[in-house]
Design a protein around this motif. Structure first.
Motif, PDB file in Angstrom:
ATOM      1  N   VAL A   1     133.178 145.060 -33.066  1.00  0.00           N
ATOM      2  CA  VAL A   1     133.545 146.047 -34.086  1.00  0.00           C
ATOM      3  C   VAL A   1     134.629 145.485 -35.010  1.00  0.00           C
ATOM      4  O   VAL A   1     134.564 145.634 -36.235  1.00  0.00           O
ATOM      5  N   LYS A   2     135.636 144.823 -34.425  1.00  0.00           N
ATOM      6  CA  LYS A   2     136.708 144.247 -35.243  1.00  0.00           C
ATOM      7  C   LYS A   2     136.166 143.183 -36.190  1.00  0.00           C
ATOM      8  O   LYS A   2     136.598 143.085 -37.340  1.00  0.00           O
ATOM      9  N   ALA A   3     135.189 142.371 -35.697  1.00  0.00           N
ATOM     10  CA  ALA A   3     134.600 141.328 -36.541  1.00  0.00           C
ATOM     11  C   ALA A   3     133.845 141.953 -37.717  1.00  0.00           C
ATOM     12  O   ALA A   3     133.919 141.466 -38.852  1.00  0.00           O
TER      13      ALA A   3
ATOM     14  N   LYS B   1     135.736 145.312 -23.950  1.00  0.00           N
ATOM     15  CA  LYS B   1     136.458 144.304 -24.715  1.00  0.00           C
ATOM     16  C   LYS B   1     135.525 143.579 -25.682  1.00  0.00           C
ATOM     17  O   LYS B   1     135.870 143.340 -26.842  1.00  0.00           O
TER      18      LYS B   1
ATOM     19  N   SER C   1     134.594 145.850 -28.527  1.00  0.00           N
ATOM     20  CA  SER C   1     135.730 145.990 -29.432  1.00  0.00           C
ATOM     21  C   SER C   1     135.848 144.784 -30.356  1.00  0.00           C
ATOM     22  O   SER C   1     136.129 144.926 -31.554  1.00  0.00           O
ATOM     23  N   GLU C   2     135.616 143.596 -29.821  1.00  0.00           N
ATOM     24  CA  GLU C   2     135.679 142.384 -30.637  1.00  0.00           C
ATOM     25  C   GLU C   2     134.582 142.377 -31.697  1.00  0.00           C
ATOM     26  O   GLU C   2     134.804 141.944 -32.831  1.00  0.00           O
TER      27      GLU C   2
ATOM     28  N   VAL D   1     134.386 144.929 -39.077  1.00  0.00           N
ATOM     29  CA  VAL D   1     135.367 145.507 -39.993  1.00  0.00           C
ATOM     30  C   VAL D   1     136.020 144.420 -40.842  1.00  0.00           C
ATOM     31  O   VAL D   1     136.231 144.591 -42.042  1.00  0.00           O
ATOM     32  N   LYS D   2     136.303 143.282 -40.220  1.00  0.00           N
ATOM     33  CA  LYS D   2     136.924 142.180 -40.951  1.00  0.00           C
ATOM     34  C   LYS D   2     135.985 141.636 -42.017  1.00  0.00           C
ATOM     35  O   LYS D   2     136.400 141.372 -43.154  1.00  0.00           O
TER      36      LYS D   2
ATOM     37  N   SER E   1     135.793 144.078 -44.838  1.00  0.00           N
ATOM     38  CA  SER E   1     137.025 144.039 -45.618  1.00  0.00           C
ATOM     39  C   SER E   1     137.041 142.833 -46.556  1.00  0.00           C
ATOM     40  O   SER E   1     137.427 142.945 -47.722  1.00  0.00           O
TER      41      SER E   1
END
Length: 326
Positions: A204-206, A198, A201-202, A208-209, A212
């Motif tokens: 990686v999402k950060a 978890k 994953s957080e 990517v954000k 972006s």
């Protein structure tokens, strides 16, 4: 005896006792009695117990609610399960109860064994939720069949995990003795790994954000530069256009050819103001060929002086040249 049963049923304190030789009659009386008491009781009798399950708003999956987290409303609904059982017990004589209980018990065991064998864990389900469902199955099996036991709980739970856990399952199988590993120890190990997944994953999402947002900011900056550059180019083009119009109105624009007529007229006079042109026939500067007293030397020249030319193409070319000289 029959009158006692009738009075017992009519008293509304207890449901009518089961009568095997008049089943349809008893069934209708029993159904009416239960519905008059509580419709939820009849729902439990016909559809099974209320389950302590709610839908997780994030995963949209059904999860078992631990007792300490159950709301008062949910506890009241679960209490209907025991009330419905009490109604059935009171409606059955002892011998009938024993026969029915054995039959129901066997059916429940078969159902739980089927649930155990088909137990799987979805990709988004948490370890806590999966363990709660699994534990309910094995606890119910043990309660219905004291002789039921399985040393394969650990292996079963590992096989039920989603394929995303494959690497972790392989690590556990290679590093642990599954015959001595307890189910609680396995769950603790998996929950630690779940927290790591978890957190990763957080992260990686950060990333990517952030990437972006950076690309979006870069695009907006590029669009702004293009807009500014286009505006500047447009302003420059308009300025050049206005500049040209300004000088064209005065005949002074750089690159515009001078008046050819004035230049040609100046070239016909020398520094003393005298004309430099001569008669084409006698080369006398005091008159032109139309005033020349000297006769023409050939026919073509006389036709030229008279202003007429033959239809010959070469003569037309010669006429054009002569006019240009004059």
């Amino acid at each position: 005896m029959d009158s006692d049963k009738y009075l017992e049923g009519q008293s509304m304190q207890r449901p009518p006792l089961f009568e095997s030789d008049s089943f349809i009659y008893w069934k209708n009386r029993f159904e009416t009695y239960v519905k008059s008491k509580d419709l939820d009781l009849w729902h439990v009798i016909t559809n099974g117990d209320f389950q302590p399950i709610i839908q997780n708003p994030e995963t949209k999956l059904d999860e078992v609610v631990p007792f300490e987290k159950q709301t008062d409303d949910l506890k009241r609904r679960l209490a209907k399960n025991n009330e419905a059982k009490m109604v059935i017990y009171n409606a059955l004589p002892r011998k009938e109860y024993e026969q029915i209980f054995i039959q129901v018990k066997d059916n429940k065991i078969d159902l739980l064994v089927q649930q155990y064998e088909q137990f799987v864990i979805s990709e988004d389900e948490s370890i806590d939720s999966a363990f709660a469902r699994f534990n309910t199955i094995i606890t119910s099996l043990k309660a219905l069949d004291e002789g039921y036991s399985s040393n394969n709980y650990v292996r079963k739970f590992l096989r039920a995990l989603h394929p995303k856990w494959r690497a972790k399952v392989t690590t556990i199988e290679e590093s642990k003795d599954l015959t001595s590993l307890s189910l609680d120890e396995l769950i603790g190990n998996l929950k630690v790994h779940e927290m790591i997944i978890k957190k990763d994953s957080e992260i990686v999402k950060a990333k990517v954000k952030r990437k972006s947002l950076a690309l979006k900011a870069k695009k907006e900056s590029s669009d702004e530069e293009c807009s500014t550059s286009g505006s500047e180019n447009e302003e420059y083009a308009m300025a050049v256009k206005d500049f040209k119009k300004f000088f064209k109105r005065r005949g002074r624009f750089v690159g515009q050819p001078r008046n050819n007529k004035k230049t040609f007229q100046r070239s016909r006079y020398n520094k003393n103001g005298k004309s430099e042109r001569k008669c084409f026939r006698c080369e006398d500067p005091n008159h032109f060929i139309g005033e020349c007293p000297k006769p023409s030397r050939d026919k073509n020249q006389r036709e030229f002086v008279g202003g007429s030319w033959s239809d010959n193409g070469e003569e037309d070319d010669e006429k054009s040249k002569m006019r240009h000289v004059l």
